[in-house]
Design a protein around this motif. Structure first.
Motif, PDB file in Angstrom:
ATOM      1  N   PHE A 111     -19.537  57.521  -3.553  1.00  0.00           N
ATOM      2  CA  PHE A 111     -19.963  56.521  -2.584  1.00  0.00           C
ATOM      3  C   PHE A 111     -19.320  55.178  -2.969  1.00  0.00           C
ATOM      4  CE2 PHE A 111     -22.730  59.791  -1.300  1.00  0.00           C
ATOM      5  CZ  PHE A 111     -23.306  59.450  -0.081  1.00  0.00           C
ATOM      6  N   GLU A 112     -19.585  54.164  -2.168  1.00  0.00           N
ATOM      7  CA  GLU A 112     -18.900  52.890  -2.367  1.00  0.00           C
ATOM      8  C   GLU A 112     -19.093  52.337  -3.773  1.00  0.00           C
ATOM      9  OE1 GLU A 112     -19.592  53.440   1.982  1.00  0.00           O
ATOM     10  OE2 GLU A 112     -20.862  53.558   0.205  1.00  0.00           O
ATOM     11  N   GLU A 113     -20.308  52.444  -4.274  1.00  0.00           N
ATOM     12  CA  GLU A 113     -20.606  51.880  -5.592  1.00  0.00           C
ATOM     13  C   GLU A 113     -19.823  52.557  -6.716  1.00  0.00           C
ATOM     14  OE1 GLU A 113     -23.939  51.166  -2.791  1.00  0.00           O
ATOM     15  OE2 GLU A 113     -22.746  52.903  -3.367  1.00  0.00           O
ATOM     16  N   ASP A 114     -19.246  53.714  -6.448  1.00  0.00           N
ATOM     17  CA  ASP A 114     -18.461  54.430  -7.449  1.00  0.00           C
ATOM     18  C   ASP A 114     -16.992  54.025  -7.451  1.00  0.00           C
ATOM     19  OD1 ASP A 114     -20.745  56.090  -8.070  1.00  0.00           O
ATOM     20  OD2 ASP A 114     -20.345  57.170  -6.211  1.00  0.00           O
ATOM     21  N   LEU A 115     -16.584  53.199  -6.508  1.00  0.00           N
ATOM     22  CA  LEU A 115     -15.169  52.877  -6.347  1.00  0.00           C
ATOM     23  C   LEU A 115     -14.783  51.649  -7.173  1.00  0.00           C
ATOM     24  CD1 LEU A 115     -14.911  53.288  -2.459  1.00  0.00           C
ATOM     25  CD2 LEU A 115     -14.582  55.038  -4.228  1.00  0.00           C
ATOM     26  N   PRO A 116     -13.628  51.680  -7.813  1.00  0.00           N
ATOM     27  CA  PRO A 116     -13.157  50.505  -8.563  1.00  0.00           C
ATOM     28  C   PRO A 116     -13.065  49.283  -7.652  1.00  0.00           C
ATOM     29  CG  PRO A 116     -11.804  52.431  -9.063  1.00  0.00           C
ATOM     30  CD  PRO A 116     -12.686  52.813  -7.916  1.00  0.00           C
ATOM     31  N   GLU A 117     -13.560  48.161  -8.127  1.00  0.00           N
ATOM     32  CA  GLU A 117     -13.482  46.852  -7.468  1.00  0.00           C
ATOM     33  C   GLU A 117     -14.416  46.704  -6.265  1.00  0.00           C
ATOM     34  OE1 GLU A 117      -9.435  45.980  -6.526  1.00  0.00           O
ATOM     35  OE2 GLU A 117      -8.730  46.237  -8.590  1.00  0.00           O
ATOM     36  N   ALA A 118     -15.109  47.767  -5.863  1.00  0.00           N
ATOM     37  CA  ALA A 118     -15.946  47.678  -4.658  1.00  0.00           C
ATOM     38  C   ALA A 118     -17.120  46.729  -4.838  1.00  0.00           C
ATOM     39  CB  ALA A 118     -16.452  49.060  -4.266  1.00  0.00           C
ATOM     40  N   LEU A 119     -17.599  46.580  -6.066  1.00  0.00           N
ATOM     41  CA  LEU A 119     -18.764  45.735  -6.307  1.00  0.00           C
ATOM     42  C   LEU A 119     -18.405  44.353  -6.831  1.00  0.00           C
ATOM     43  CD1 LEU A 119     -21.210  48.339  -7.907  1.00  0.00           C
ATOM     44  CD2 LEU A 119     -21.043  47.618  -5.524  1.00  0.00           C
ATOM     45  N   GLU A 120     -17.122  44.042  -6.854  1.00  0.00           N
ATOM     46  CA  GLU A 120     -16.668  42.780  -7.437  1.00  0.00           C
ATOM     47  C   GLU A 120     -17.292  41.572  -6.755  1.00  0.00           C
ATOM     48  OE1 GLU A 120     -12.436  40.465  -8.332  1.00  0.00           O
ATOM     49  OE2 GLU A 120     -12.452  42.630  -7.968  1.00  0.00           O
ATOM     50  N   HIS A 121     -17.529  41.667  -5.448  1.00  0.00           N
ATOM     51  CA  HIS A 121     -18.079  40.541  -4.701  1.00  0.00           C
ATOM     52  C   HIS A 121     -19.490  40.823  -4.181  1.00  0.00           C
ATOM     53  CE1 HIS A 121     -14.191  38.518  -4.839  1.00  0.00           C
ATOM     54  NE2 HIS A 121     -13.655  39.696  -4.574  1.00  0.00           N
ATOM     55  N   VAL A 122     -20.135  41.857  -4.719  1.00  0.00           N
ATOM     56  CA  VAL A 122     -21.502  42.206  -4.345  1.00  0.00           C
ATOM     57  C   VAL A 122     -22.449  41.678  -5.425  1.00  0.00           C
ATOM     58  CG1 VAL A 122     -23.120  44.097  -3.934  1.00  0.00           C
ATOM     59  CG2 VAL A 122     -20.770  44.253  -3.068  1.00  0.00           C
ATOM     60  N   ASP A 123     -23.478  40.969  -5.009  1.00  0.00           N
ATOM     61  CA  ASP A 123     -24.430  40.401  -5.965  1.00  0.00           C
ATOM     62  C   ASP A 123     -25.306  41.509  -6.566  1.00  0.00           C
ATOM     63  OD1 ASP A 123     -25.629  37.470  -6.616  1.00  0.00           O
ATOM     64  OD2 ASP A 123     -27.233  38.953  -6.608  1.00  0.00           O
ATOM     65  N   PRO A 124     -25.713  41.366  -7.845  1.00  0.00           N
ATOM     66  CA  PRO A 124     -26.622  42.357  -8.447  1.00  0.00           C
ATOM     67  C   PRO A 124     -27.923  42.538  -7.668  1.00  0.00           C
ATOM     68  CG  PRO A 124     -25.707  40.934 -10.148  1.00  0.00           C
ATOM     69  CD  PRO A 124     -25.269  40.359  -8.834  1.00  0.00           C
ATOM     70  N   TYR A 125     -28.288  41.545  -6.843  1.00  0.00           N
ATOM     71  CA  TYR A 125     -29.496  41.678  -6.031  1.00  0.00           C
ATOM     72  C   TYR A 125     -29.420  42.888  -5.104  1.00  0.00           C
ATOM     73  CZ  TYR A 125     -32.877  40.965  -2.325  1.00  0.00           C
ATOM     74  OH  TYR A 125     -33.874  41.157  -1.397  1.00  0.00           O
ATOM     75  N   ALA A 126     -28.215  43.295  -4.701  1.00  0.00           N
ATOM     76  CA  ALA A 126     -28.086  44.450  -3.796  1.00  0.00           C
ATOM     77  C   ALA A 126     -28.723  45.692  -4.414  1.00  0.00           C
ATOM     78  CB  ALA A 126     -26.614  44.711  -3.479  1.00  0.00           C
ATOM     79  N   ARG A 127     -28.567  45.869  -5.718  1.00  0.00           N
ATOM     80  CA  ARG A 127     -29.195  47.001  -6.406  1.00  0.00           C
ATOM     81  C   ARG A 127     -30.718  46.841  -6.424  1.00  0.00           C
ATOM     82  NH1 ARG A 127     -28.199  52.095  -7.050  1.00  0.00           N
ATOM     83  NH2 ARG A 127     -30.390  52.307  -6.532  1.00  0.00           N
ATOM     84  N   GLU A 128     -31.185  45.607  -6.657  1.00  0.00           N
ATOM     85  CA  GLU A 128     -32.622  45.345  -6.645  1.00  0.00           C
ATOM     86  C   GLU A 128     -33.204  45.636  -5.257  1.00  0.00           C
ATOM     87  OE1 GLU A 128     -33.534  41.412  -8.000  1.00  0.00           O
ATOM     88  OE2 GLU A 128     -31.969  41.459  -9.544  1.00  0.00           O
ATOM     89  N   PHE A 129     -32.457  45.236  -4.230  1.00  0.00           N
ATOM     90  CA  PHE A 129     -32.920  45.463  -2.857  1.00  0.00           C
ATOM     91  C   PHE A 129     -33.118  46.956  -2.595  1.00  0.00           C
ATOM     92  CE2 PHE A 129     -31.675  46.538   1.537  1.00  0.00           C
ATOM     93  CZ  PHE A 129     -32.671  45.871   2.230  1.00  0.00           C
ATOM     94  N   LEU A 130     -32.115  47.762  -2.946  1.00  0.00           N
ATOM     95  CA  LEU A 130     -32.216  49.195  -2.711  1.00  0.00           C
ATOM     96  C   LEU A 130     -33.309  49.828  -3.573  1.00  0.00           C
ATOM     97  CD1 LEU A 130     -31.279  51.740  -1.338  1.00  0.00           C
ATOM     98  CD2 LEU A 130     -29.392  51.901  -2.979  1.00  0.00           C
TER      99      LEU A 130
END
Length: 391
Positions: free
Chosen positions: A85-104
């Motif tokens: 999934f997207e979170e497994d891809l290199p560089e995909a999370l570079e501009h995603v805040d750690p809050y996204a994980r907290e949200f899910l």
């Protein structure tokens, strides 16, 4: 030389024009119809189905026989781990805040506390007919938004079948090729393909964003559509990249529609009927669009599910881009209701034959809409609607 898909589209055009309609024949393209737009201009829409090989119903392995919330969440985790999934891809999370994980994580934790076993079974039965990618993304929406779950709950007593129509995945910015990365993963690992129809693989919008369109048909006849979008590189205030920063790659909205079996054929539940039914259940409805397509494609958002828990450190940055952005970012999830006009049973049989799938008239998954794509004007309308009414 025309292909079977082209010939089928010609038959669709003839079927539409044989009845009373505001649509018109295209003078040069027998696979297209002319649609009068609200601004007075004519839009051409192509009815040629996308070309694809039927793919396995991979979600069934994980979600068959779900009986409890614990079983649903376990199946969700296992399905999520089965493919990249997207979170497994290199560089995909570079501009995603750690809050996204907290949200899910918060979505899943609330489901464990408040979802009933009956609701978990309902969700498991529905997503089990899909593929792993859509099942995972749909569950994340169904667990967060009561609006998303409502139609699944009430459809059985109304004699309706609820169909998955599409998901919209909010990526970051084309400056980082964020959508392109997601599209490559979906094509390589999940079996999605762009349409061979010119213009139905990519949209560029005037208000600063773009979208890739991907399609899949499963061996059970279920058609899956994905809308993978991102902000343009030269538009730093455009909302999509900020949604991605806050919520990651959870689906921005889940789009569903309903059909019913009537007098020996499958027919669409009209958008006005869907809207009134949902409103009776306490679900607020936004501004619909698509009347000018004469039922080919009608759509509307329910009122966004608001997230008031966006961290202050994120809000502070958003305020530097303008006051509106901080408010709009709270639109965490939306449900889109659609209605797509169904073909006659004879043409439905020909549609599924294009994919070597025997048509079963009473199979609830064998829905064959006349028009299988999106309309850019309507896509832009529903996005603007969700932004303008956020306050």
């Amino acid at each position: 030389m025309s292909s079977p898909h082209d010939d089928f589209a010609h038959s669709l055009v003839r079927e539409v024009l044989a009845g009373p309609t505001t649509l018109r024949a295209h003078p040069d393209r027998p696979a297209k119809l002319l649609v009068p737009r609200p601004d007075g201009r004519m839009a051409g829409i192509d009815l040629t189905p996308f070309e694809a090989e039927p793919q396995p119903m991979t979600a069934g392995h994980y979600f068959h026989g779900i009986r409890s919330v614990d079983e649903l969440l376990t199946a969700y985790r296992e399905a999520r781990q089965s493919k990249p999934f997207e979170e497994d891809l290199p560089e995909a999370l570079e501009h995603v805040d750690p809050y996204a994980r907290e949200f899910l994580d918060g979505v899943l934790a609330r489901a464990r506390r408040f979802l009933t076993d009956a609701e978990a079974k309902l969700i498991g039965d529905w997503v089990g007919r899909l593929d792993v990618y859509v099942a995972v993304k749909a569950i994340e929406s169904l667990l967060y938004s009561q609006a998303d779950l409502t139609l699944l709950k009430i459809a059985p007593r109304l004699g309706w079948t609820v169909h998955f129509d599409h998901l919209a995945i909010r990526c970051g910015s084309s400056a980082h090729r964020d959508a392109e990365r997601v599209v490559e993963n979906l094509r390589r690992h999940h079996g999605y393909v762009p349409s061979q129809v010119e213009g139905e693989d990519f949209y560029q919008f005037e208000d600063g964003w773009n979208a890739y369109l991907l399609y899949k048909i499963l061996e059970n006849g279920q058609v899956l559509r994905l809308f993978i979008d991102q902000s343009d590189a030269d538009n730093p205030t455009q909302i999509i990249q900020h949604w991605n920063h806050v919520y990651g790659y959870t689906a921005h909205h889940l789009a569903i529609r309903a059909t019913r079996f009537e007098e020996g054929r499958r027919v669409a539940v009209g958008l006005s009927k869907l809207m009134h039914t949902m409103e009776a259940e306490g679900i607020a409805i936004m501004t619909p669009t698509g009347d000018y397509t004469d039922r080919l494609l009608l759509q509307v958002f329910t009122r966004p599910e608001r997230n008031r828990e966006v961290p202050e450190r994120i809000r502070e940055v958003l305020r530097t881009h303008g006051a509106e952005l901080e408010t709009v970012i709270e639109n965490a999830k939306l449900l889109e209701l659609l209605s797509r006009w169904e073909t006659s049973p004879e043409l439905a049989e020909r549609f599924f034959a294009l994919y070597d799938i025997p048509y079963e008239r009473d199979n609830p998954l064998h829905s064959a809409p006349i028009y299988n794509y999106f309309l850019p004007e309507q896509a832009a309308h529903v996005i603007r609607t969700s932004v303008q009414t956020a306050a």
